[in-house]
Design a protein around this motif. Structure first.
Motif, PDB file in Angstrom:
ATOM      1  N   MET A  63      50.326  -9.114 -21.778  1.00 31.68           N
ATOM      2  CA  MET A  63      49.210  -8.203 -21.948  1.00 31.68           C
ATOM      3  C   MET A  63      48.775  -7.626 -20.598  1.00 31.68           C
ATOM      4  N   ASP A  64      48.623  -6.342 -20.571  1.00 29.76           N
ATOM      5  CA  ASP A  64      48.117  -5.704 -19.371  1.00 29.76           C
ATOM      6  C   ASP A  64      46.639  -6.072 -19.254  1.00 29.76           C
TER       7      ASP A  64
ATOM      8  N   SER B 185      42.982  -6.467 -18.957  1.00 28.17           N
ATOM      9  CA  SER B 185      41.799  -5.620 -18.851  1.00 28.17           C
ATOM     10  C   SER B 185      40.941  -6.130 -17.687  1.00 28.17           C
ATOM     11  N   PRO B 186      40.258  -5.241 -16.989  1.00 28.84           N
ATOM     12  CA  PRO B 186      39.418  -5.708 -15.877  1.00 28.84           C
ATOM     13  C   PRO B 186      38.320  -6.664 -16.331  1.00 28.84           C
ATOM     14  N   ILE B 187      38.013  -6.636 -17.613  1.00 30.46           N
ATOM     15  CA  ILE B 187      36.957  -7.523 -18.115  1.00 30.46           C
ATOM     16  C   ILE B 187      37.339  -8.985 -17.901  1.00 30.46           C
ATOM     17  N   TYR B 188      38.668  -9.260 -17.882  1.00 30.92           N
ATOM     18  CA  TYR B 188      39.128 -10.638 -17.664  1.00 30.92           C
ATOM     19  C   TYR B 188      38.875 -11.101 -16.230  1.00 30.92           C
ATOM     20  N   ARG B 189      38.633 -10.138 -15.349  1.00 33.01           N
ATOM     21  CA  ARG B 189      38.403 -10.531 -13.958  1.00 33.01           C
ATOM     22  C   ARG B 189      36.957 -10.977 -13.728  1.00 33.01           C
ATOM     23  N   LEU B 190      36.111 -10.677 -14.679  1.00 33.45           N
ATOM     24  CA  LEU B 190      34.707 -11.035 -14.482  1.00 33.45           C
ATOM     25  C   LEU B 190      34.523 -12.543 -14.566  1.00 33.45           C
ATOM     26  N   PRO B 191      33.722 -13.072 -13.655  1.00 35.78           N
ATOM     27  CA  PRO B 191      33.428 -14.498 -13.757  1.00 35.78           C
ATOM     28  C   PRO B 191      32.605 -14.782 -15.015  1.00 35.78           C
TER      29      PRO B 191
ATOM     30  N   THR C 250      28.916 -13.815 -15.178  1.00 36.80           N
ATOM     31  CA  THR C 250      28.661 -12.378 -15.288  1.00 36.80           C
ATOM     32  C   THR C 250      28.885 -11.907 -16.716  1.00 36.80           C
TER      33      THR C 250
ATOM     34  N   PHE D  26      39.662 -14.645 -26.273  1.00 44.30           N
ATOM     35  CA  PHE D  26      38.911 -14.880 -25.034  1.00 44.30           C
ATOM     36  C   PHE D  26      37.417 -14.616 -25.257  1.00 44.30           C
TER      37      PHE D  26
END
Lengths: 297, 166
Positions: free
Chosen positions: A1-2, A4-10, A13, A35
Protein backbone atom coordinates in the motif's frame (compact mmCIF):
# COMPACT_ATOMS: atom_id res chain seq x y z
CA UNK A 1 0.00 0.00 0.00
CA UNK A 2 1.24 3.42 -0.90
CA UNK A 3 1.32 4.89 2.55
CA UNK A 4 -1.01 7.77 3.14
CA UNK A 5 0.60 10.62 5.08
CA UNK A 6 -2.01 10.05 7.76
CA UNK A 7 0.00 6.97 8.80
CA UNK A 8 2.92 9.22 9.62
CA UNK A 9 0.99 11.04 12.30
CA UNK A 10 1.85 10.08 15.84
CA UNK A 11 -0.89 8.43 17.82
CA UNK A 12 -1.60 11.40 20.06
CA UNK A 13 -2.00 13.71 17.09
CA UNK A 14 -4.43 11.31 15.47
CA UNK A 15 -6.31 11.16 18.74
CA UNK A 16 -6.45 14.92 18.89
CA UNK A 17 -7.87 15.11 15.38
CA UNK A 18 -10.51 12.45 15.88
CA UNK A 19 -11.55 13.62 19.30
CA UNK A 20 -12.74 16.83 17.65
CA UNK A 21 -15.32 14.83 15.70
CA UNK A 22 -18.84 13.94 16.70
CA UNK A 23 -19.34 10.43 17.99
CA UNK A 24 -21.23 9.21 14.94
CA UNK A 25 -18.36 10.30 12.71
CA UNK A 26 -15.82 8.59 14.93
CA UNK A 27 -17.83 5.40 14.70
CA UNK A 28 -18.13 5.66 10.92
CA UNK A 29 -14.39 6.23 10.63
CA UNK A 30 -13.80 2.83 12.21
CA UNK A 31 -14.96 1.40 8.91
CA UNK A 32 -12.29 3.24 6.93
CA UNK A 33 -9.54 0.72 7.51
CA UNK A 34 -8.09 -1.54 10.17
CA UNK A 35 -5.62 1.09 11.29
CA UNK A 36 -8.41 3.58 11.93
CA UNK A 37 -10.46 0.97 13.72
CA UNK A 38 -7.52 0.14 15.92
CA UNK A 39 -6.78 3.78 16.63
CA UNK A 40 -10.38 4.67 17.40
CA UNK A 41 -10.98 1.74 19.70
CA UNK A 42 -7.70 1.99 21.55
CA UNK A 43 -8.06 2.44 25.30
CA UNK A 44 -6.03 5.64 25.17
CA UNK A 45 -8.39 7.19 22.65
CA UNK A 46 -11.47 6.14 24.59
CA UNK A 47 -9.84 7.48 27.68
CA UNK A 48 -9.21 10.79 25.94
CA UNK A 49 -12.83 10.98 24.87
CA UNK A 50 -14.10 10.22 28.31
CA UNK A 51 -11.54 12.20 30.22
CA UNK A 52 -12.05 15.61 28.75
CA UNK A 53 -12.62 17.46 30.93
CA UNK A 54 -11.83 15.73 34.25
CA UNK A 55 -14.35 14.26 36.72
CA UNK A 56 -17.19 13.64 37.16
CA UNK A 57 -16.44 10.59 35.10
CA UNK A 58 -19.52 10.88 32.97
CA UNK A 59 -19.68 12.55 29.67
CA UNK A 60 -22.47 13.44 27.35
CA UNK A 61 -21.46 12.25 23.97
CA UNK A 62 -24.30 11.42 21.73
CA UNK A 63 -27.94 10.72 21.84
CA UNK A 64 -27.89 8.15 19.13
CA UNK A 65 -29.91 5.43 20.76
CA UNK A 66 -28.93 1.84 20.18
CA UNK A 67 -31.63 -0.75 20.13
CA UNK A 68 -32.94 -1.35 23.60
CA UNK A 69 -31.43 -4.11 25.65
CA UNK A 70 -33.43 -6.71 27.42
CA UNK A 71 -34.75 -4.76 30.31
CA UNK A 72 -36.23 -5.47 33.61
CA UNK A 73 -38.41 -2.71 34.80
CA UNK A 74 -39.97 -1.89 38.04
CA UNK A 75 -42.82 0.45 37.58
CA UNK A 76 -44.78 1.57 40.51
CA UNK A 77 -46.82 4.69 40.04
CA UNK A 78 -49.52 4.40 42.64
CA UNK A 79 -52.11 7.07 42.07
CA UNK A 80 -52.96 7.75 45.68
CA UNK A 81 -50.23 8.21 48.23
CA UNK A 82 -52.61 7.99 51.14
CA UNK A 83 -54.09 4.67 50.23
CA UNK A 84 -51.38 3.18 48.15
CA UNK A 85 -52.44 0.51 45.81
CA UNK A 86 -50.01 -2.20 45.03
CA UNK A 87 -47.24 -1.15 42.78
CA UNK A 88 -46.51 -3.81 40.31
CA UNK A 89 -43.33 -5.24 39.09
CA UNK A 90 -43.24 -5.40 35.41
CA UNK A 91 -40.62 -7.34 33.67
CA UNK A 92 -39.98 -6.86 30.07
CA UNK A 93 -37.63 -8.75 27.89
CA UNK A 94 -36.71 -8.07 24.37
CA UNK A 95 -34.08 -10.72 24.32
CA UNK A 96 -34.40 -14.38 24.88
CA UNK A 97 -33.07 -14.33 28.41
CA UNK A 98 -35.70 -14.58 31.02
CA UNK A 99 -35.18 -11.97 33.68
CA UNK A 100 -36.52 -14.19 36.38
CA UNK A 101 -34.03 -14.46 39.17
CA UNK A 102 -33.20 -17.68 40.77
CA UNK A 103 -35.45 -18.52 43.61
CA UNK A 104 -34.43 -16.60 46.66
CA UNK A 105 -34.80 -18.02 50.08
CA UNK A 106 -35.19 -16.67 53.56
CA UNK A 107 -37.96 -14.77 55.25
CA UNK A 108 -37.05 -11.33 53.96
CA UNK A 109 -36.03 -12.24 50.50
CA UNK A 110 -39.01 -11.97 48.26
CA UNK A 111 -38.60 -13.15 44.76
CA UNK A 112 -39.25 -10.68 42.00
CA UNK A 113 -40.37 -12.87 39.13
CA UNK A 114 -42.37 -11.31 36.30
CA UNK A 115 -45.78 -11.72 37.78
CA UNK A 116 -44.85 -11.10 41.36
CA UNK A 117 -45.88 -8.09 43.31
CA UNK A 118 -43.66 -5.66 45.06
CA UNK A 119 -46.09 -5.93 47.93
CA UNK A 120 -44.06 -8.80 49.17
CA UNK A 121 -41.22 -6.46 49.71
CA UNK A 122 -41.09 -5.66 53.40
CA UNK A 123 -40.30 -2.00 52.97
CA UNK A 124 -42.75 -1.06 50.30
CA UNK A 125 -45.10 0.60 52.72
CA UNK A 126 -42.45 3.07 53.79
CA UNK A 127 -41.91 4.17 50.26
CA UNK A 128 -45.34 5.67 49.96
CA UNK A 129 -45.91 6.71 46.47
CA UNK A 130 -43.42 5.00 44.31
CA UNK A 131 -42.76 7.25 41.45
CA UNK A 132 -39.79 5.91 39.75
CA UNK A 133 -38.46 2.90 38.13
CA UNK A 134 -35.20 1.38 37.34
CA UNK A 135 -34.03 -0.52 34.36
CA UNK A 136 -31.39 -3.03 34.84
CA UNK A 137 -29.93 -5.33 32.30
CA UNK A 138 -29.14 -7.70 35.07
CA UNK A 139 -32.32 -9.54 35.71
CA UNK A 140 -31.75 -10.15 39.36
CA UNK A 141 -31.21 -6.60 40.38
CA UNK A 142 -33.92 -4.11 41.12
CA UNK A 143 -34.09 -0.61 42.36
CA UNK A 144 -37.14 1.30 43.38
CA UNK A 145 -36.52 4.94 43.92
CA UNK A 146 -38.58 7.74 45.31
CA UNK A 147 -37.50 11.12 46.56
CA UNK A 148 -37.47 9.86 50.12
CA UNK A 149 -36.29 6.32 49.90
CA UNK A 150 -34.61 3.78 47.77
CA UNK A 151 -35.22 0.11 47.79
CA UNK A 152 -32.70 -2.20 46.33
CA UNK A 153 -32.77 -5.88 45.66
CA UNK A 154 -29.77 -7.81 44.58
CA UNK A 155 -29.97 -11.38 43.45
CA UNK A 156 -26.49 -12.01 44.73
CA UNK A 157 -27.37 -11.22 48.33
CA UNK A 158 -30.98 -12.21 47.95
CA UNK A 159 -32.44 -9.51 50.06
CA UNK A 160 -34.03 -6.13 49.86
CA UNK A 161 -32.14 -3.20 51.25
CA UNK A 162 -33.86 -0.03 52.23
CA UNK A 163 -32.08 3.30 52.05
CA UNK A 164 -33.28 6.75 52.79
CA UNK A 165 -32.92 9.06 49.89
CA UNK A 166 -32.71 12.81 49.74
CA UNK A 167 -33.49 13.81 46.21
CA UNK A 168 -34.83 17.30 45.60
CA UNK A 169 -37.87 16.04 43.77
CA UNK A 170 -39.50 12.94 42.48
CA UNK A 171 -36.84 11.20 40.47
CA UNK A 172 -37.54 10.54 36.87
CA UNK A 173 -36.50 7.48 34.90
CA UNK A 174 -33.71 6.29 37.15
CA UNK A 175 -31.40 3.76 35.69
CA UNK A 176 -29.05 1.34 37.23
CA UNK A 177 -25.77 0.83 35.47
CA UNK A 178 -23.41 -1.47 37.21
CA UNK A 179 -23.67 -0.07 40.73
CA UNK A 180 -24.25 3.46 39.54
CA UNK A 181 -27.68 4.97 39.85
CA UNK A 182 -28.62 7.84 37.59
CA UNK A 183 -31.86 9.76 37.80
CA UNK A 184 -33.30 13.02 36.63
CA UNK A 185 -34.86 15.40 39.13
CA UNK A 186 -36.80 18.52 38.56
CA UNK A 187 -35.19 21.31 40.54
CA UNK A 188 -37.18 24.06 38.88
CA UNK A 189 -40.31 25.81 40.00
CA UNK A 190 -43.87 24.51 39.69
CA UNK A 191 -44.14 26.70 36.64
CA UNK A 192 -40.97 25.83 34.91
CA UNK A 193 -39.26 22.50 35.02
CA UNK A 194 -35.55 22.32 35.27
CA UNK A 195 -34.19 18.83 35.00
CA UNK A 196 -30.86 17.93 36.47
CA UNK A 197 -28.99 14.69 36.44
CA UNK A 198 -28.22 13.11 39.78
CA UNK A 199 -26.07 10.16 40.47
CA UNK A 200 -24.96 7.96 43.28
CA UNK A 201 -23.77 4.43 43.70
CA UNK A 202 -25.45 1.60 45.50
CA UNK A 203 -22.66 1.63 48.03
CA UNK A 204 -22.90 5.36 48.72
CA UNK A 205 -26.68 5.17 49.08
CA UNK A 206 -25.99 4.30 52.68
CA UNK A 207 -24.32 7.61 53.38
CA UNK A 208 -26.29 10.64 54.42
CA UNK A 209 -25.65 12.62 51.25
CA UNK A 210 -25.48 9.98 48.58
CA UNK A 211 -26.57 12.03 45.60
CA UNK A 212 -24.37 14.27 43.61
CA UNK A 213 -25.58 16.52 40.88
CA UNK A 214 -23.85 16.08 37.58
CA UNK A 215 -23.51 19.07 35.38
CA UNK A 216 -21.24 19.67 32.51
CA UNK A 217 -20.78 22.68 30.41
CA UNK A 218 -20.80 20.77 27.16
CA UNK A 219 -24.15 19.19 27.89
CA UNK A 220 -25.56 22.63 27.43
CA UNK A 221 -29.27 22.91 28.00
CA UNK A 222 -30.07 19.49 26.68
CA UNK A 223 -32.50 18.73 29.49
CA UNK A 224 -34.34 21.98 28.99
CA UNK A 225 -34.62 21.40 25.29
CA UNK A 226 -36.03 17.97 25.85
CA UNK A 227 -38.83 19.23 28.12
CA UNK A 228 -39.45 15.89 29.77
CA UNK A 229 -36.23 14.00 29.30
CA UNK A 230 -35.90 10.38 30.14
CA UNK A 231 -32.85 8.26 30.69
CA UNK A 232 -32.51 4.99 28.92
CA UNK A 233 -29.72 2.61 29.46
CA UNK A 234 -27.95 1.70 26.29
CA UNK A 235 -26.43 -1.60 25.50
CA UNK A 236 -23.36 -2.07 27.58
CA UNK A 237 -20.10 -3.10 26.06
CA UNK A 238 -21.03 -1.97 22.62
CA UNK A 239 -19.87 1.47 21.70
CA UNK A 240 -17.42 1.93 24.48
CA UNK A 241 -16.00 -1.32 25.58
CA UNK A 242 -13.86 0.30 28.18
CA UNK A 243 -16.64 2.16 29.84
CA UNK A 244 -18.91 -0.77 29.83
CA UNK A 245 -22.15 1.04 29.20
CA UNK A 246 -23.92 3.86 27.57
CA UNK A 247 -26.78 5.92 28.80
CA UNK A 248 -29.08 7.61 26.41
CA UNK A 249 -31.24 10.60 27.05
CA UNK A 250 -34.46 10.71 25.17
CA UNK A 251 -37.18 13.28 25.18
CA UNK A 252 -40.49 11.96 26.39
CA UNK A 253 -41.94 11.43 22.99
CA UNK A 254 -38.79 11.81 21.01
CA UNK A 255 -40.47 14.31 18.82
CA UNK A 256 -39.19 17.58 17.59
CA UNK A 257 -40.62 19.97 15.13
CA UNK A 258 -38.24 19.43 12.29
CA UNK A 259 -39.70 22.02 10.01
CA UNK A 260 -37.65 24.90 11.22
CA UNK A 261 -34.55 23.51 12.74
CA UNK A 262 -31.54 21.53 11.83
CA UNK A 263 -31.94 19.68 15.05
CA UNK A 264 -35.26 18.25 14.03
CA UNK A 265 -35.57 14.67 15.02
CA UNK A 266 -38.29 14.14 12.54
CA UNK A 267 -41.31 12.13 13.29
CA UNK A 268 -39.60 9.02 14.45
CA UNK A 269 -41.38 7.89 17.52
CA UNK A 270 -39.26 6.17 20.05
CA UNK A 271 -41.35 7.15 22.97
CA UNK A 272 -43.42 4.77 24.94
CA UNK A 273 -41.98 1.36 25.29
CA UNK A 274 -38.76 0.05 24.00
CA UNK A 275 -40.37 -2.32 21.57
CA UNK A 276 -40.83 0.16 18.79
CA UNK A 277 -37.22 1.19 18.94
CA UNK A 278 -35.99 -2.10 17.67
CA UNK A 279 -32.78 -1.50 15.87
CA UNK A 280 -33.76 1.24 13.52
CA UNK A 281 -33.91 4.21 15.76
CA UNK A 282 -32.87 7.10 13.62
CA UNK A 283 -29.61 8.83 14.06
CA UNK A 284 -30.30 12.42 13.98
CA UNK A 285 -28.10 14.37 11.69
CA UNK A 286 -27.06 17.68 13.09
CA UNK A 287 -28.20 17.12 16.63
CA UNK A 288 -24.88 16.23 18.10
CA UNK A 289 -25.12 19.15 20.45
CA UNK A 290 -28.23 17.82 22.08
CA UNK A 291 -27.15 14.25 21.96
CA UNK A 292 -26.07 12.29 24.91
CA UNK A 293 -24.58 8.99 25.73
CA UNK A 294 -22.91 8.72 29.03
CA UNK A 295 -20.00 6.49 29.37
CA UNK A 296 -17.99 5.68 32.36
CA UNK A 297 -14.28 5.19 32.33
CA UNK B 1 36.17 53.63 25.92
CA UNK B 2 32.98 53.56 27.87
CA UNK B 3 30.87 54.58 24.96
CA UNK B 4 31.54 51.62 22.71
CA UNK B 5 29.76 48.93 24.76
CA UNK B 6 27.06 51.46 25.45
CA UNK B 7 26.54 51.84 21.70
CA UNK B 8 26.50 48.16 21.19
CA UNK B 9 23.87 47.80 23.84
CA UNK B 10 21.74 50.47 22.24
CA UNK B 11 22.13 48.92 18.89
CA UNK B 12 21.25 45.40 19.98
CA UNK B 13 18.31 46.24 22.20
CA UNK B 14 15.86 47.33 19.52
CA UNK B 15 17.28 44.88 17.02
CA UNK B 16 16.37 41.88 19.17
CA UNK B 17 17.96 38.52 19.02
CA UNK B 18 17.25 36.35 16.03
CA UNK B 19 17.46 32.66 15.34
CA UNK B 20 17.89 30.94 12.03
CA UNK B 21 15.73 27.92 11.34
CA UNK B 22 16.84 25.66 8.59
CA UNK B 23 14.67 23.09 6.89
CA UNK B 24 16.73 19.96 6.44
CA UNK B 25 14.52 18.85 3.58
CA UNK B 26 15.32 21.62 1.15
CA UNK B 27 17.92 23.58 3.11
CA UNK B 28 15.80 26.70 3.15
CA UNK B 29 16.73 29.08 5.94
CA UNK B 30 14.47 31.42 7.87
CA UNK B 31 15.69 34.18 10.12
CA UNK B 32 13.16 34.84 12.84
CA UNK B 33 13.07 36.90 16.01
CA UNK B 34 13.86 34.78 18.98
CA UNK B 35 10.61 35.58 20.78
CA UNK B 36 8.72 34.41 17.69
CA UNK B 37 10.61 31.14 17.48
CA UNK B 38 10.30 30.51 21.20
CA UNK B 39 6.61 29.75 20.81
CA UNK B 40 7.86 26.37 19.80
CA UNK B 41 8.45 24.50 23.02
CA UNK B 42 10.96 22.31 21.21
CA UNK B 43 13.04 25.31 20.16
CA UNK B 44 12.63 26.93 23.56
CA UNK B 45 14.00 23.83 25.22
CA UNK B 46 16.95 23.82 22.85
CA UNK B 47 17.69 27.48 23.52
CA UNK B 48 17.21 27.11 27.27
CA UNK B 49 19.58 24.21 27.43
CA UNK B 50 22.08 25.98 25.18
CA UNK B 51 21.75 23.34 22.51
CA UNK B 52 20.87 25.86 19.87
CA UNK B 53 23.67 27.02 17.63
CA UNK B 54 23.46 29.90 15.19
CA UNK B 55 21.39 27.81 12.87
CA UNK B 56 18.75 25.45 14.22
CA UNK B 57 18.24 22.53 11.87
CA UNK B 58 14.66 21.39 11.58
CA UNK B 59 14.47 17.86 10.26
CA UNK B 60 11.50 16.44 8.34
CA UNK B 61 9.84 19.81 7.82
CA UNK B 62 9.95 21.38 4.38
CA UNK B 63 10.58 25.07 3.78
CA UNK B 64 7.02 25.52 2.62
CA UNK B 65 5.63 24.16 5.86
CA UNK B 66 8.21 25.93 7.97
CA UNK B 67 7.13 29.21 6.39
CA UNK B 68 3.55 28.53 7.48
CA UNK B 69 4.68 27.68 10.98
CA UNK B 70 6.70 30.87 11.20
CA UNK B 71 3.78 32.89 9.89
CA UNK B 72 1.63 31.43 12.66
CA UNK B 73 4.25 32.17 15.30
CA UNK B 74 4.71 35.74 14.07
CA UNK B 75 0.99 36.39 14.23
CA UNK B 76 0.73 35.03 17.70
CA UNK B 77 3.83 36.83 18.93
CA UNK B 78 2.29 40.16 18.03
CA UNK B 79 0.92 41.57 21.26
CA UNK B 80 -1.36 44.05 19.50
CA UNK B 81 -3.17 41.38 17.46
CA UNK B 82 -6.79 41.04 18.51
CA UNK B 83 -8.50 37.73 19.05
CA UNK B 84 -10.46 38.25 15.85
CA UNK B 85 -7.37 39.06 13.82
CA UNK B 86 -5.68 35.93 15.07
CA UNK B 87 -8.67 33.78 14.22
CA UNK B 88 -8.75 35.14 10.72
CA UNK B 89 -5.03 34.72 10.30
CA UNK B 90 -5.21 31.13 11.61
CA UNK B 91 -8.02 30.34 9.21
CA UNK B 92 -5.88 31.66 6.36
CA UNK B 93 -2.93 29.52 7.40
CA UNK B 94 -4.93 26.30 7.57
CA UNK B 95 -6.87 26.95 4.35
CA UNK B 96 -4.76 24.31 2.62
CA UNK B 97 -5.20 20.91 1.08
CA UNK B 98 -5.27 17.89 3.32
CA UNK B 99 -1.69 16.79 2.57
CA UNK B 100 -0.32 20.19 3.51
CA UNK B 101 -2.44 20.10 6.65
CA UNK B 102 -1.04 16.72 7.62
CA UNK B 103 2.50 18.02 7.11
CA UNK B 104 1.59 21.09 9.12
CA UNK B 105 0.14 19.11 11.99
CA UNK B 106 3.29 16.95 11.99
CA UNK B 107 5.41 20.09 12.14
CA UNK B 108 3.28 21.55 14.93
CA UNK B 109 3.64 18.30 16.78
CA UNK B 110 7.40 18.14 16.30
CA UNK B 111 7.96 21.78 17.20
CA UNK B 112 5.43 21.50 20.02
CA UNK B 113 3.30 24.52 19.21
CA UNK B 114 0.04 23.80 20.98
CA UNK B 115 -2.14 26.42 19.32
CA UNK B 116 -1.09 25.48 15.82
CA UNK B 117 -1.57 21.82 16.61
CA UNK B 118 -5.10 22.56 17.75
CA UNK B 119 -6.22 24.66 14.81
CA UNK B 120 -4.68 22.27 12.31
CA UNK B 121 -6.19 19.21 13.97
CA UNK B 122 -9.55 20.93 14.04
CA UNK B 123 -9.25 21.80 10.38
CA UNK B 124 -8.42 18.21 9.45
CA UNK B 125 -11.34 17.00 11.54
CA UNK B 126 -13.63 19.51 9.84
CA UNK B 127 -12.58 18.26 6.45
CA UNK B 128 -13.99 14.79 7.16
CA UNK B 129 -16.92 15.81 9.30
CA UNK B 130 -20.31 14.55 8.18
CA UNK B 131 -18.78 12.47 5.43
CA UNK B 132 -19.31 8.79 4.74
CA UNK B 133 -16.33 6.61 5.51
CA UNK B 134 -15.74 5.94 1.81
CA UNK B 135 -15.09 9.66 1.33
CA UNK B 136 -12.82 9.71 4.36
CA UNK B 137 -10.77 6.98 2.71
CA UNK B 138 -10.47 9.02 -0.42
CA UNK B 139 -9.57 12.23 1.38
CA UNK B 140 -6.78 10.62 3.34
CA UNK B 141 -5.70 8.35 0.50
CA UNK B 142 -6.20 5.35 2.74
CA UNK B 143 -6.76 1.94 1.25
CA UNK B 144 -9.53 -0.27 2.51
CA UNK B 145 -7.79 -3.31 3.98
CA UNK B 146 -10.96 -4.95 5.29
CA UNK B 147 -12.49 -7.95 3.63
CA UNK B 148 -16.14 -7.27 2.77
CA UNK B 149 -17.15 -9.51 5.68
CA UNK B 150 -14.90 -7.70 8.14
CA UNK B 151 -16.12 -4.33 6.99
CA UNK B 152 -19.72 -5.40 7.35
CA UNK B 153 -19.02 -6.68 10.84
CA UNK B 154 -17.39 -3.46 12.00
CA UNK B 155 -20.23 -1.49 10.54
CA UNK B 156 -22.92 -3.72 11.99
CA UNK B 157 -21.60 -3.02 15.46
CA UNK B 158 -22.85 0.52 15.19
CA UNK B 159 -25.41 0.62 12.48
CA UNK B 160 -27.00 3.69 13.98
CA UNK B 161 -24.04 5.83 12.99
CA UNK B 162 -24.57 4.98 9.34
CA UNK B 163 -28.17 6.08 9.17
CA UNK B 164 -28.43 8.17 6.02
CA UNK B 165 -24.96 7.16 4.86
CA UNK B 166 -24.04 4.78 2.07
Amino acid sequence: MDASPIYRLPQDTLHQIFSALPLSQIVRCRSVCKFFNHTLTSPSFLHLLSAQPPPPPLRLLSLCPPSPPPTTTIVGPTPNPIAPSTPSIQTKTNGSDSPSPSSPSGPHTPSPPPSDSIESCPSSAQLGRVTARSWSARPTEFLVLSELAALYFSGSTNNWVNFSSNLPSKPRSPILVSDLVLALCDVGSPWRSQWKLFSCTISTLQSSQPWSRLEKHEWGDVFDILKRPRLVKGIGNRVFDDWGFEVVVLPERFMFDDSDSEAGLGDHGVGGGGADAAGDVPVLPGVEQVQGVWGRE
Amino acid sequence: MASAPENEKNASAPEKKTLTLKSMINNEEFVVDEHVALQSVTIKNMVDSDCAGDVIPVPTISGEILALVIEYCKNHANPSASEDDLKKADAGIVAKDIYTLIDLVLAANFLDIKGLLEVTSQKIADSIKDLPHQDVREIFGVENDYTPEEEAAVRAEHDWAFEGFP
